[in-house]
Design an enzyme around this catalytic site. Structure first.
Site, PDB file in Angstrom:
ATOM      1  N   HIS A  35      -3.437   2.757  -5.353  1.00 62.54           N
ATOM      2  CA  HIS A  35      -1.996   2.988  -5.518  1.00 62.54           C
ATOM      3  C   HIS A  35      -1.252   1.710  -5.899  1.00 62.54           C
ATOM      4  CE1 HIS A  35      -1.931   7.210  -4.438  1.00 62.54           C
ATOM      5  NE2 HIS A  35      -2.779   6.935  -3.463  1.00 62.54           N
ATOM      6  N   GLY A 120     -12.956  12.775  -6.060  1.00 61.25           N
ATOM      7  CA  GLY A 120     -12.246  11.502  -6.147  1.00 61.25           C
ATOM      8  C   GLY A 120     -12.956  10.480  -7.016  1.00 61.25           C
ATOM      9  N   SER A 123     -13.423  12.839 -12.510  1.00 65.12           N
ATOM     10  CA  SER A 123     -14.088  13.649 -13.527  1.00 65.12           C
ATOM     11  C   SER A 123     -13.152  13.897 -14.707  1.00 65.12           C
ATOM     12  CB  SER A 123     -14.550  14.978 -12.922  1.00 65.12           C
ATOM     13  OG  SER A 123     -13.462  15.611 -12.295  1.00 65.12           O
ATOM     14  N   SER A 124     -11.851  13.941 -14.462  1.00 65.96           N
ATOM     15  CA  SER A 124     -10.921  14.218 -15.568  1.00 65.96           C
ATOM     16  C   SER A 124     -10.885  13.045 -16.548  1.00 65.96           C
ATOM     17  CB  SER A 124      -9.519  14.536 -15.042  1.00 65.96           C
ATOM     18  OG  SER A 124      -9.039  13.492 -14.234  1.00 65.96           O
ATOM     19  N   GLU A 156      -3.510  12.621 -20.354  1.00 62.19           N
ATOM     20  CA  GLU A 156      -3.330  13.024 -18.948  1.00 62.19           C
ATOM     21  C   GLU A 156      -1.834  13.060 -18.569  1.00 62.19           C
ATOM     22  OE1 GLU A 156      -6.285  12.668 -16.391  1.00 62.19           O
ATOM     23  OE2 GLU A 156      -4.998  13.549 -14.839  1.00 62.19           O
ATOM     24  N   ASP A 168      -8.133   4.879 -14.091  1.00 60.97           N
ATOM     25  CA  ASP A 168      -9.316   5.720 -14.264  1.00 60.97           C
ATOM     26  C   ASP A 168      -9.811   5.699 -15.709  1.00 60.97           C
ATOM     27  OD1 ASP A 168      -8.698   6.285 -11.658  1.00 60.97           O
ATOM     28  OD2 ASP A 168      -7.831   8.250 -12.085  1.00 60.97           O
TER      29      ASP A 168
HETATM   30  C1  GLA Z   1      -5.540   8.437  -8.965  1.00 55.91           C
HETATM   31  C2  GLA Z   1      -4.823   8.032 -10.246  1.00 55.91           C
HETATM   32  C3  GLA Z   1      -4.980   6.529 -10.506  1.00 55.91           C
HETATM   33  C4  GLA Z   1      -4.591   5.717  -9.276  1.00 55.91           C
HETATM   34  C5  GLA Z   1      -5.271   6.257  -8.026  1.00 55.91           C
HETATM   35  C6  GLA Z   1      -4.787   5.575  -6.768  1.00 55.91           C
HETATM   36  O1  GLA Z   1      -6.919   8.273  -9.116  1.00 55.91           O
HETATM   37  O2  GLA Z   1      -5.346   8.754 -11.343  1.00 55.91           O
HETATM   38  O3  GLA Z   1      -4.204   6.156 -11.626  1.00 55.91           O
HETATM   39  O4  GLA Z   1      -3.196   5.667  -9.127  1.00 55.91           O
HETATM   40  O5  GLA Z   1      -5.056   7.655  -7.872  1.00 55.91           O
HETATM   41  O6  GLA Z   1      -5.140   4.235  -6.791  1.00 55.91           O
END
Ligand code: GLA
Length: 376
Positions: A35, A120, A123-124, A156, A168
């Protein structure tokens, strides 16, 4: 068969021709820095060995996407958002098609994946980045990994409508083989960081129904805090630019819960930098302590953990050889990352799977993978 061979075979079986391109991209696990990406902070993800492959080819006037789980999506062209998995590919296709002079008038897609869904590990992003790499290469737009990550991220946020940060997609497009990638999310500068500790991932099995709404709420809280702080300091660009030495005083000017959210963001960003130094110096214990501190902050200050995630973290921390444990990704479900003394990962995964902490867990050793590639 690996996902690339499976995607190619699925493409041939569905469309009766060879695909024009096949690309693949990995999921990710973030070692530390949660975050903070959407606040201009630093993150330290690794690519995982599991990958998603996307095979693409021409199709006049229509968009048809099939997955190896038997799902088929069929739409006219240009394709609109439909609220399902194919949107990740459709979004990338629309954004890239707008950059091509002789615009394509349809698309055939076959998807195959080993990346677990809802765990977590993003995958997207793996799907978006594989689609972006395949289409950008095929349509002559080049495969610069930063550009691929940027298109995947826009798909996204703009097409699918999830207000995520850049971590990600950057991780999936750029993480080097066998190393973590330190990303400065404000400048997008990157640097490889060696990871010699063993990594274990424990899936909480919790659905992420809560996740989307809660994630957007945290983003709004962060923006509200930044707006307040800017009224006193107009030059403040990102929350992570607050000097740690002044943090105590700054937090006093914010109402709860904004003070807790800001404290997490600023301190978590500092932890990433210290964790990077610890990994480079081979100081695993120091790294593990920072991983533990990250979880405690996500639980107490950012309030994105769950009772189940906390229980897995506590169980992991009681096992010999464990250096640290924390929730990974957005939270509110998903997985726990357990950092383990080198060579002890399989043993720790077995103990967690065998019921450490009172119940069996879906625990497995994480193998570090590598960034997106165009395979054909
Ligand atoms: C998700 C979001 C990322 C990031 C994390 C938390 O995975 O896609 O951009 O903000 O939460 O670190």
């Amino acid at each position: 068969m690996n996902p690339v061979a499976r995607a190619e075979a699925l493409f041939r079986a569905t469309f009766g021709a060879d695909p024009a391109r096949v690309a693949s991209a990995p999921g990710r696990v973030n070692l530390i820095g949660e975050h903070v990406d959407y606040h201009g902070g630093h993150v330290l993800p690794v690519a995982i060995a599991e990958r998603t492959a996307v095979a693409v080819g021409s199709l006049a006037g229509r968009f048809v996407a099939v997955s190896e789980h038997g799902s088929r999506a069929e739409f006219g062209w240009p394709v609109q958002r439909a609220g399902q998995w194919s949107d990740y590919v459709a979004g990338v296709a629309q954004l890239l098609a707008a950059q091509v002079s002789a615009a394509p008038d349809g698309l055939a897609v076959a998807v195959s994946s080993d990346v677990p869904l809802g765990a977590g590990v993003s995958s997207s992003a793996a799907l978006e980045v594989a689609a972006a790499a395949a289409l950008a290469s095929w349509w002559g737009l080049g495969t610069d990994p930063r550009a691929v990550a940027a298109i995947a991220h826009r798909a996204e946020t703009e097409f699918v409508g999830v207000p995520c940060g850049v971590m990600d997609q950057m991780a999936s497009a750029m993480a080097p083989e066998g190393s973590a990638l330190l990303i400065n999310c404000a400048t997008l500068e990157v640097r490889p960081v060696p990871v010699a500790a063993d990594l274990v991932l424990v899936d909480s099995g919790e659905s992420h129904a809560l996740r989307a709404g809660a994630y957007a709420e945290r983003r709004r809280e962060g923006e509200a805090a930044l707006a307040r702080l800017r009224s006193a300091d107009p030059a403040l660009e990102h929350l992570v630019d607050l000097a740690p030495g002044r943090l105590h005083e700054v937090l006093k000017s914010l109402p709860a819960p904004l003070d807790r959210r800001v404290r997490h963001v600023v301190e978590e960003n500092q932890r990433v930098l210290r964790a990077t130094d610890a990994l480079v110096a081979g100081q695993f214990r120091a790294f593990g302590k920072l991983v533990d501190a990250s979880h405690n902050s996500l639980r107490d200050l950012y309030e994105c953990s769950t009772a189940r995630l906390d229980q897995i973290v506590a169980a992991a921390r009681g096992i010999p050889g464990v250096l640290g444990a924390r929730l990974v990704g957005a939270g509110w479900g998903g997985s726990v990352l357990v950092v383990v003394v080198p060579g002890r990962g399989d043993d720790v995964a077995r103990r967690l799977a065998g019921g450490a902490g009172g119940r069996p867990n879906a625990a497995r050793r994480v193998k570090v993978g590598y960034a997106a590639t165009v395979n054909r």
